[in-house]
Design a protein around this motif. Sequence first.
Motif, short mmCIF file in Angstrom:
data_model
loop_
_atom_site.label_atom_id
_atom_site.label_comp_id
_atom_site.label_asym_id
_atom_site.label_seq_id
_atom_site.Cartn_x
_atom_site.Cartn_y
_atom_site.Cartn_z
N GLU A 194 0.83 -1.20 0.00
CA GLU A 194 0.00 0.00 0.00
C GLU A 194 0.87 1.25 0.00
O GLU A 194 0.62 2.20 -0.75
CB GLU A 194 -0.91 -0.01 1.22
N GLU A 195 1.91 1.22 0.82
CA GLU A 195 2.84 2.34 0.89
C GLU A 195 3.48 2.61 -0.47
O GLU A 195 3.78 3.75 -0.82
CB GLU A 195 3.91 2.00 1.94
N GLN A 196 3.69 1.53 -1.22
CA GLN A 196 4.31 1.66 -2.54
C GLN A 196 3.27 1.88 -3.64
O GLN A 196 3.59 1.80 -4.83
CB GLN A 196 5.11 0.39 -2.85
N ASN A 197 2.05 2.10 -3.25
CA ASN A 197 0.96 2.34 -4.20
C ASN A 197 0.71 1.16 -5.14
O ASN A 197 0.40 1.34 -6.30
CB ASN A 197 1.25 3.60 -5.03
N LEU A 198 0.87 -0.03 -4.61
CA LEU A 198 0.55 -1.21 -5.41
C LEU A 198 -0.85 -1.69 -5.07
O LEU A 198 -1.36 -2.62 -5.70
CB LEU A 198 1.56 -2.33 -5.10
N LEU A 199 -1.45 -1.05 -4.09
CA LEU A 199 -2.68 -1.54 -3.50
C LEU A 199 -3.36 -0.40 -2.77
O LEU A 199 -2.70 0.42 -2.17
CB LEU A 199 -2.29 -2.63 -2.49
N LEU A 252 -1.27 -10.86 -8.71
CA LEU A 252 -0.61 -10.23 -9.85
C LEU A 252 0.68 -9.54 -9.43
O LEU A 252 1.73 -9.70 -10.06
CB LEU A 252 -1.56 -9.21 -10.50
N VAL A 253 0.57 -8.79 -8.34
CA VAL A 253 1.76 -8.09 -7.85
C VAL A 253 2.87 -9.08 -7.54
O VAL A 253 4.03 -8.87 -7.92
CB VAL A 253 1.40 -7.26 -6.60
N ARG A 254 2.53 -10.15 -6.88
CA ARG A 254 3.54 -11.18 -6.57
C ARG A 254 4.16 -11.73 -7.84
O ARG A 254 5.36 -11.97 -7.91
CB ARG A 254 2.89 -12.33 -5.78
N LYS A 290 8.31 0.10 -7.90
CA LYS A 290 8.05 1.33 -8.65
C LYS A 290 7.48 1.00 -10.03
O LYS A 290 6.48 1.58 -10.46
CB LYS A 290 9.34 2.15 -8.79
N THR A 291 8.13 0.07 -10.70
CA THR A 291 7.67 -0.33 -12.03
C THR A 291 6.28 -0.95 -11.95
O THR A 291 5.40 -0.65 -12.77
CB THR A 291 8.64 -1.35 -12.65
N ILE A 292 6.08 -1.78 -10.96
CA ILE A 292 4.77 -2.42 -10.80
C ILE A 292 3.70 -1.37 -10.57
O ILE A 292 2.61 -1.44 -11.13
CB ILE A 292 4.82 -3.44 -9.65
N ALA A 293 4.04 -0.39 -9.74
CA ALA A 293 3.08 0.68 -9.46
C ALA A 293 2.69 1.41 -10.74
O ALA A 293 1.53 1.80 -10.91
CB ALA A 293 3.68 1.66 -8.45
N LEU A 345 2.72 0.10 -13.77
CA LEU A 345 2.10 -0.76 -14.79
C LEU A 345 0.79 -1.40 -14.36
O LEU A 345 -0.04 -1.71 -15.22
CB LEU A 345 3.08 -1.86 -15.20
N THR A 346 0.58 -1.59 -13.07
CA THR A 346 -0.64 -2.30 -12.66
C THR A 346 -1.93 -1.61 -13.08
O THR A 346 -2.88 -2.31 -13.45
CB THR A 346 -0.67 -2.56 -11.14
N PRO A 347 -2.02 -0.29 -13.06
CA PRO A 347 -3.26 0.32 -13.53
C PRO A 347 -3.60 -0.15 -14.93
O PRO A 347 -4.75 -0.40 -15.26
CB PRO A 347 -2.95 1.82 -13.54
N CYS A 348 -2.57 -0.28 -15.75
CA CYS A 348 -2.75 -0.72 -17.12
C CYS A 348 -3.21 -2.17 -17.17
O CYS A 348 -4.15 -2.52 -17.88
CB CYS A 348 -1.43 -0.55 -17.86
N VAL A 349 -2.54 -3.01 -16.38
CA VAL A 349 -2.83 -4.44 -16.43
C VAL A 349 -4.19 -4.75 -15.81
O VAL A 349 -4.96 -5.55 -16.33
CB VAL A 349 -1.72 -5.24 -15.70
#
Lengths: 130, 130
Positions: free
Chosen positions: A21-26, A48-50, A60-63, A65-69
């Motif tokens: 959450e802190e990393q904006n992945l969630l 997905l994140v895992r 950072k990269t995941i943060a 790209l995830t909106p897209c995915v």
Amino acid sequence: MRIGELARRTGVSTRALRYYEEQNLLTAERSNTGQRHYPETAVARILLVRELFTAGLSSKTIAELTPCVIDGKATPELLDRLAVERGHIDQHIVDLTHTRDRLDSVIASASASMDTGTPCQPGPASTAPA
Amino acid sequence: MRIGELARRTGVSTRALRYYEEQNLLTAERSNTGQRHYPETAVARILLVRELFTAGLSSKTIAELTPCVIDGKATPELLDRLAVERGHIDQHIVDLTHTRDRLDSVIASASASMDTGTPCQPGPASTAPA
DNA sequence: CTAAAACTTGACGTCGACGTCAAAGGCAAG
DNA sequence: CTTGCCTTTGACGTCGACGTCAAGTTTTAG
């Protein structure tokens, strides 16, 4: 669902979930007392994140790209980034395949040398000999 | 060859080379004044070590396995370890391939949605929808 | 109501593969 | 001999993805 259940259902620690959450992945809803509440879709999101972490992407990269995915929010720039990461993964697969094949030939020749009792003259797969 | 040349020829920093020696991934002759001197074979050895690092092995694991890979010194135990690491690499390839395919389908559907102007209804490849 | 279990934020610890700086010694060229 | 690059050991710094306390709330079970 609260953080503990989400942790159990994903096999990810609560510490990791807060970190995500802190990393904006969630993102999480908050009850009026401050506790996090997640929808069912959070489970898939964590997985997905895992998966992307396992593929070697940074948080950072995941943060980015995830909106897209997840949501299909794709700008041309995001599609580029996505293609770049896909390329990295592809290259990694190539490298790993090469290394695996090399280990295979080492295993094969070592097994053979153990069978014959010879001290293992390296075969054509070895890079070492001058 | 001294450490600087080896570094240039392998693209690995001198710091890393000393670290590799400290981790028993590499040995060096010493001149009477204490400087390291490497044979030509050191180049290939470094490249092997780099390959194994890239494949995700730890320095400890590499230290255990390189004698086998380089010199063909294979005990049954080492062959086992080798097979185990081969398995890890193989699994990693499977995971990466899956992730790559997933990214591919995301890219495909996102590109399609950009072409049609629709907000990208996720296709059968997405895990997210409930 | 009370005790246990779950949750909160904050902050320091960890681990691996080096980077980086410091102080000192080695080596070939002019 | 000196200049300047190369090398030595030693030691602290870094970075990312969390682990691990700590001290205080909140929720749940009885």
